[in-house]
Design a protein around this motif. Structure first.
Motif, PDB file in Angstrom:
ATOM      1  N   LEU A 194     -89.824 -24.080   1.693  1.00 11.44           N
ATOM      2  CA  LEU A 194     -89.469 -23.750   0.312  1.00 11.44           C
ATOM      3  C   LEU A 194     -88.634 -24.867  -0.320  1.00 11.44           C
ATOM      4  O   LEU A 194     -88.800 -25.163  -1.516  1.00 11.44           O
ATOM      5  CB  LEU A 194     -88.734 -22.414   0.256  1.00 11.44           C
ATOM      6  CG  LEU A 194     -89.568 -21.181   0.632  1.00 11.44           C
ATOM      7  CD1 LEU A 194     -88.721 -19.924   0.550  1.00 11.44           C
ATOM      8  CD2 LEU A 194     -90.803 -21.044  -0.255  1.00 11.44           C
ATOM      9  N   ASP A 195     -87.753 -25.477   0.456  1.00  4.26           N
ATOM     10  CA  ASP A 195     -86.974 -26.599  -0.063  1.00  4.26           C
ATOM     11  C   ASP A 195     -87.892 -27.762  -0.439  1.00  4.26           C
ATOM     12  O   ASP A 195     -87.696 -28.412  -1.478  1.00  4.26           O
ATOM     13  CB  ASP A 195     -85.958 -27.078   0.979  1.00  4.26           C
ATOM     14  CG  ASP A 195     -84.842 -26.071   1.207  1.00  4.26           C
ATOM     15  OD1 ASP A 195     -84.596 -25.248   0.298  1.00  4.26           O
ATOM     16  OD2 ASP A 195     -84.232 -26.104   2.288  1.00  4.26           O
ATOM     17  N   LEU A 196     -88.890 -28.008   0.388  1.00  4.51           N
ATOM     18  CA  LEU A 196     -89.842 -29.082   0.107  1.00  4.51           C
ATOM     19  C   LEU A 196     -90.637 -28.787  -1.160  1.00  4.51           C
ATOM     20  O   LEU A 196     -90.853 -29.679  -1.996  1.00  4.51           O
ATOM     21  CB  LEU A 196     -90.784 -29.263   1.307  1.00  4.51           C
ATOM     22  CG  LEU A 196     -91.842 -30.367   1.195  1.00  4.51           C
ATOM     23  CD1 LEU A 196     -91.186 -31.723   0.980  1.00  4.51           C
ATOM     24  CD2 LEU A 196     -92.714 -30.384   2.447  1.00  4.51           C
ATOM     25  N   ILE A 197     -91.080 -27.537  -1.306  1.00  7.88           N
ATOM     26  CA  ILE A 197     -91.823 -27.150  -2.507  1.00  7.88           C
ATOM     27  C   ILE A 197     -90.955 -27.312  -3.750  1.00  7.88           C
ATOM     28  O   ILE A 197     -91.418 -27.775  -4.803  1.00  7.88           O
ATOM     29  CB  ILE A 197     -92.340 -25.705  -2.364  1.00  7.88           C
ATOM     30  CG1 ILE A 197     -93.458 -25.653  -1.315  1.00  7.88           C
ATOM     31  CG2 ILE A 197     -92.846 -25.154  -3.702  1.00  7.88           C
ATOM     32  CD1 ILE A 197     -93.909 -24.262  -0.963  1.00  7.88           C
ATOM     33  N   GLN A 198     -89.698 -26.940  -3.629  1.00  6.80           N
ATOM     34  CA  GLN A 198     -88.764 -27.043  -4.756  1.00  6.80           C
ATOM     35  C   GLN A 198     -88.650 -28.494  -5.248  1.00  6.80           C
ATOM     36  O   GLN A 198     -88.541 -28.751  -6.453  1.00  6.80           O
ATOM     37  CB  GLN A 198     -87.388 -26.523  -4.336  1.00  6.80           C
ATOM     38  CG  GLN A 198     -86.336 -26.548  -5.433  1.00  6.80           C
ATOM     39  CD  GLN A 198     -86.623 -25.562  -6.532  1.00  6.80           C
ATOM     40  OE1 GLN A 198     -86.867 -24.383  -6.275  1.00  6.80           O
ATOM     41  NE2 GLN A 198     -86.617 -26.027  -7.773  1.00  6.80           N
TER      42      GLN A 198
ATOM     43  N   VAL B 284     -96.351 -16.470   1.492  1.00  8.50           N
ATOM     44  CA  VAL B 284     -97.071 -16.468   0.217  1.00  8.50           C
ATOM     45  C   VAL B 284     -96.205 -15.950  -0.927  1.00  8.50           C
ATOM     46  O   VAL B 284     -96.113 -16.569  -1.998  1.00  8.50           O
ATOM     47  CB  VAL B 284     -98.384 -15.663   0.336  1.00  8.50           C
ATOM     48  CG1 VAL B 284     -99.020 -15.452  -1.043  1.00  8.50           C
ATOM     49  CG2 VAL B 284     -99.363 -16.386   1.259  1.00  8.50           C
ATOM     50  N   GLU B 285     -95.559 -14.812  -0.712  1.00  8.65           N
ATOM     51  CA  GLU B 285     -94.751 -14.232  -1.784  1.00  8.65           C
ATOM     52  C   GLU B 285     -93.552 -15.120  -2.140  1.00  8.65           C
ATOM     53  O   GLU B 285     -93.291 -15.352  -3.329  1.00  8.65           O
ATOM     54  CB  GLU B 285     -94.289 -12.820  -1.396  1.00  8.65           C
ATOM     55  CG  GLU B 285     -93.797 -11.984  -2.565  1.00  8.65           C
ATOM     56  CD  GLU B 285     -94.842 -11.778  -3.655  1.00  8.65           C
ATOM     57  OE1 GLU B 285     -94.431 -11.741  -4.833  1.00  8.65           O
ATOM     58  OE2 GLU B 285     -96.042 -11.675  -3.343  1.00  8.65           O
ATOM     59  N   PRO B 286     -92.793 -15.645  -1.150  1.00 10.02           N
ATOM     60  CA  PRO B 286     -91.703 -16.569  -1.494  1.00 10.02           C
ATOM     61  C   PRO B 286     -92.186 -17.816  -2.240  1.00 10.02           C
ATOM     62  O   PRO B 286     -91.525 -18.279  -3.176  1.00 10.02           O
ATOM     63  CB  PRO B 286     -91.102 -16.935  -0.134  1.00 10.02           C
ATOM     64  CG  PRO B 286     -91.449 -15.795   0.759  1.00 10.02           C
ATOM     65  CD  PRO B 286     -92.775 -15.307   0.294  1.00 10.02           C
ATOM     66  N   ILE B 287     -93.336 -18.373  -1.816  1.00 15.26           N
ATOM     67  CA  ILE B 287     -93.887 -19.547  -2.514  1.00 15.26           C
ATOM     68  C   ILE B 287     -94.251 -19.172  -3.945  1.00 15.26           C
ATOM     69  O   ILE B 287     -93.962 -19.909  -4.897  1.00 15.26           O
ATOM     70  CB  ILE B 287     -95.121 -20.101  -1.763  1.00 15.26           C
ATOM     71  CG1 ILE B 287     -94.711 -20.688  -0.418  1.00 15.26           C
ATOM     72  CG2 ILE B 287     -95.836 -21.164  -2.609  1.00 15.26           C
ATOM     73  CD1 ILE B 287     -95.879 -21.067   0.483  1.00 15.26           C
ATOM     74  N   LYS B 288     -94.870 -18.017  -4.097  1.00 15.69           N
ATOM     75  CA  LYS B 288     -95.270 -17.545  -5.430  1.00 15.69           C
ATOM     76  C   LYS B 288     -94.053 -17.408  -6.345  1.00 15.69           C
ATOM     77  O   LYS B 288     -94.079 -17.830  -7.512  1.00 15.69           O
ATOM     78  CB  LYS B 288     -96.002 -16.201  -5.293  1.00 15.69           C
ATOM     79  CG  LYS B 288     -96.522 -15.625  -6.591  1.00 15.69           C
ATOM     80  CD  LYS B 288     -97.278 -14.339  -6.314  1.00 15.69           C
ATOM     81  CE  LYS B 288     -97.797 -13.703  -7.586  1.00 15.69           C
ATOM     82  NZ  LYS B 288     -98.545 -12.449  -7.295  1.00 15.69           N
ATOM     83  N   MET B 289     -92.982 -16.825  -5.819  1.00 15.38           N
ATOM     84  CA  MET B 289     -91.763 -16.650  -6.617  1.00 15.38           C
ATOM     85  C   MET B 289     -91.168 -18.003  -7.011  1.00 15.38           C
ATOM     86  O   MET B 289     -90.759 -18.201  -8.159  1.00 15.38           O
ATOM     87  CB  MET B 289     -90.742 -15.829  -5.827  1.00 15.38           C
ATOM     88  CG  MET B 289     -91.121 -14.372  -5.666  1.00 15.38           C
ATOM     89  SD  MET B 289     -89.957 -13.463  -4.600  1.00 15.38           S
ATOM     90  CE  MET B 289     -88.453 -13.599  -5.570  1.00 15.38           C
ATOM     91  N   MET B 290     -91.143 -18.938  -6.082  1.00 17.33           N
ATOM     92  CA  MET B 290     -90.571 -20.244  -6.367  1.00 17.33           C
ATOM     93  C   MET B 290     -91.390 -20.998  -7.411  1.00 17.33           C
ATOM     94  O   MET B 290     -90.845 -21.601  -8.343  1.00 17.33           O
ATOM     95  CB  MET B 290     -90.467 -21.063  -5.091  1.00 17.33           C
ATOM     96  CG  MET B 290     -89.946 -22.476  -5.310  1.00 17.33           C
ATOM     97  SD  MET B 290     -89.367 -23.233  -3.797  1.00 17.33           S
ATOM     98  CE  MET B 290     -87.808 -22.355  -3.583  1.00 17.33           C
ATOM     99  N   LEU B 291     -92.713 -20.967  -7.249  1.00 18.00           N
ATOM    100  CA  LEU B 291     -93.577 -21.656  -8.208  1.00 18.00           C
ATOM    101  C   LEU B 291     -93.487 -21.031  -9.600  1.00 18.00           C
ATOM    102  O   LEU B 291     -93.549 -21.733 -10.612  1.00 18.00           O
ATOM    103  CB  LEU B 291     -95.029 -21.655  -7.716  1.00 18.00           C
ATOM    104  CG  LEU B 291     -95.325 -22.471  -6.449  1.00 18.00           C
ATOM    105  CD1 LEU B 291     -96.769 -22.273  -6.015  1.00 18.00           C
ATOM    106  CD2 LEU B 291     -95.035 -23.948  -6.679  1.00 18.00           C
ATOM    107  N   THR B 292     -93.329 -19.710  -9.636  1.00 15.27           N
ATOM    108  CA  THR B 292     -93.194 -19.011 -10.916  1.00 15.27           C
ATOM    109  C   THR B 292     -91.893 -19.432 -11.620  1.00 15.27           C
ATOM    110  O   THR B 292     -91.861 -19.665 -12.827  1.00 15.27           O
ATOM    111  CB  THR B 292     -93.209 -17.489 -10.704  1.00 15.27           C
ATOM    112  OG1 THR B 292     -94.427 -17.105 -10.069  1.00 15.27           O
ATOM    113  CG2 THR B 292     -93.093 -16.742 -12.029  1.00 15.27           C
TER     114      THR B 292
END
Length: 455
Positions: free
Chosen positions: A421-425, A444-452
């Motif tokens: 998640l830090d990398l995606i951020q 999936v859900e944490p990634i979805k929340m971060m991207l949103t």
């Protein structure tokens, strides 16, 4: 005793996709259902919400008293469970009635018109499309699926009146040899599960055994080019655009979805629109339509069903579909599945940067196909590789995700689940694709929340 005579059904590995469908079936006919699984997932939560009790503790104290009576308790287990599992060992030592999941599925379907859908990949999507077409038609059906249908939010469909039952026929551990279908469909026979089969020859041999278990005067349908024959049955082939008994003409991409004409032995169905993205899924829909047409589903019923199909959870599963960010989750875990999934995304978004997050599944599969995985992942613009998901396996010396990484030529890096998640951020992303059959679904859900939040 027959299955119907048991009052209690105990599942070891109840959270497995195939196991959960059978658990749901027994729950629907008011058996006492209890099960063990290693971890809590979205699927185990759904089962518990339906009234099925589940423990996540392996120790024997977690087995309810009522399920310790061997005279009225049937134990069902998945071959993914270790033979040293504490509960399975207890039931074996104490003389309980114990059956593999595949044996139960074979018994439940034996007196119906079974449609067994097999293949090293594609079978879940084809099974789910086929079940939806039948369920939407005058024929109706029951179905035991290897994925969650988005139309019905379940992997179990039931019909009180229809004699048809759609069965996902799993080649793992040769499970599909417990089935004797009226119709068999085979999508693919690529090398896989070499920890079970040893080599591709043995795997193909098992598929030939499966199709030779089709009931007399039955039907075999297979993808064009597969070397399969069965005695005493009619045989048909399907393909995407190559000439076969069933294939597509005038295939075109319109606003992210495909339209095509379906050619079949009795004619052509013009201008079908399939409401599920990806070119590979058009081929899967042709496979499903071939079985439906052979069983008497009408052209209009097929047209309506394809237009209304919503997909399968974790199969080309859109999580976000916005102008500035796309997020798709996919179960692909074999090199060919990765290639087809990534190519389908590329066809829809040819000008966008595609970032793939891949979690390899099994040490043996990673070892056997490391080069092929790299070749498929090179179709991405950038790759994030997670650690291998071990499932039922113990680590193998020298085998980790780096053996894939070393042959990837596009920008790529290793990352732990904890740091993802830090990398995606920190990353500039356009199209994000999560890939794998392990526990990547929990991200999936944490990634979805971060991207949103980043939009």
């Amino acid at each position: 005793m027959q299955i119907k005579d048991f009052k209690n059904i105990y599942f070891i590995g109840i959270g497995g996709i195939g196991m959960s469908a059978i658990a749901r079936y027994f729950n629907s006919i008011e058996k006492n259902v209890f099960g063990y699984d290693r971890t809590s997932t979205m699927l185990t939560t759904e089962l518990m919400n339906e009234g099925i009790r589940i423990t996540f503790e392996e120790d024997l104290n977690s087995i309810p008293v009522g399920f310790r009576n061997k005279e009225n308790t049937l134990v069902v287990y998945t071959p993914a469970i270790s033979m040293n599992h504490e509960q399975l060992s207890y039931f074996r030592k104490n003389g309980f009635h114990i059956m593999k999941r595949s044996q139960v599925l074979g018994l439940l379907s034996d007196n119906l018109n079974g449609i067994g859908i097999a293949g090293t990949h594609g079978k879940t999507t084809v099974s789910t499309i086929t079940a939806h077409i039948f369920k939407s038609s005058k024929l109706g059906c029951s179905a035991f699926l290897g994925g969650i249908s988005q139309n019905y939010n379940s992997n179990l469909l039931l019909s009180k009146n229809s004699p048809w039952v759609i069965l996902e026929a799993d080649e793992f551990d040769r499970s599909f040899l417990q089935l004797h279908p009226q119709i068999a469909l085979v999508t693919s026979m690529d090398a896989d599960h070499l920890d079970i089969y040893g080599d591709k020859f043995e795997l193909e041999k098992s598929f030939r055994e499966f199709v030779n278990q089709i009931k007399e005067n039955g039907i075999l349908v297979h993808k064009r080019g597969l070397n399969l024959q069965a005695k005493g049955v009619k045989t048909y082939s399907y393909a995407l655009e190559e000439k076969a008994d069933f294939y597509a003409e005038n295939l075109k991409l319109v606003e992210g979805f495909y339209e095509f004409d379906l050619v079949y032995p009795q004619g052509i169905i013009k201008s079908l629109r399939f409401s599920y993205p990806g070119k590979i899924n058009v081929e899967n829909s042709i496979a499903a339509c071939s079985v439906a047409l052979l069983c008497g589903v009408s052209e209009n019923e097929i047209r309506k069903a394809l237009a209304e199909f919503k997909g399968v959870r974790r199969r080309f599963d859109y999580q976000i579909k916005e102008e500035n960010i796309i997020f798709i989750d996919d179960y692909a875990h074999h090199p060919k599945e990765l290639r087809e999934s990534i190519s389908s995304v590329r066809a829809i978004y040819p000008l966008k940067k595609i970032t793939g997050i891949f979690q390899p599944h099994l040490y043996t599969r990673t070892r056997d196909f490391a080069n092929e995985f790299a070749d498929s992942l090179n179709l991405l613009d950038e790759v994030i590789l997670l650690d291998i998901y071990p499932a039922r396996e113990l680590p193998l010396e020298g085998i980790d995700s780096s053996i894939i990484l070393k042959n990837i030529t596009v920008p790529a890096q290793l990352c732990t689940k904890q740091k993802l998640l830090d990398l995606i951020q920190e990353s500039e992303l356009e199209v994000v694709l999560t890939l794998g059959a392990g526990d990547i679904d929990k991200l999936v859900e944490p990634i979805k929340m971060m991207l949103t939040e980043k939009k």
